[in-house]
Motif scaffolding. Structure first.
Motif: not given
Length: 130
Positions: A43, A45-47, A60
């Motif tokens: 996956p 995700r925004t960091e 991820g």
């Protein structure tokens, strides 16, 4: 952090994420015929980095697809049970190839963005030298 460095950071995180995605997709494709192999997925995700104010893409943890494995009938296969079946993989080559094409295009878009920001920064430096 200046705006050029921020844009380079964002596109670099996208390049890294898509490269990781392509690596997992190539593993899935190469193991499509391996008995018992489960498809790997990752996956995104925004960091958000509060210090620089830049949001990037982070990969991820890799997980295994929990869809059932294909049951293949081949009594001559060494892994076949008493009924002549064995468990194949749950990799669908059409899905993997479509995902690979999407990841490749996303990688190319991030690379283009990186190159544009680098060229703009270089042009600005040349203008300032005059």
């Amino acid at each position: 952090m200046n705006e050029f460095a921020k844009s380079l950071s964002v596109s670099a995180s996208g390049l890294k994420a898509q490269a990781s995605r392509l690596r997992h997709l190539s593993e899935n494709i190469s193991n499509a015929d391996t008995p018992g192999y489960r498809r790997k997925t990752i996956p995104f995700r925004t960091e958000f980095d509060a210090g620089s104010g830049v949001a990037g893409v982070e990969v991820g943890r890799m997980s295994l697809d929990d869809r059932p494995l294909a049951r293949i009938y081949d009594p001559s296969h060494p892994m076949a049970d008493a009924g002549g079946h064995y468990e194949g993989s749950n990799v669908d080559l059409m899905i993997e190839l479509a995902d690979a094409r999407e990841a490749q295009r996303s990688y190319e878009a991030n690379l283009k963005m990186f190159e544009q920001a680098r060229q703009m920064s270089s042009s600005l430096m040349q203008l300032l030298r005059r």
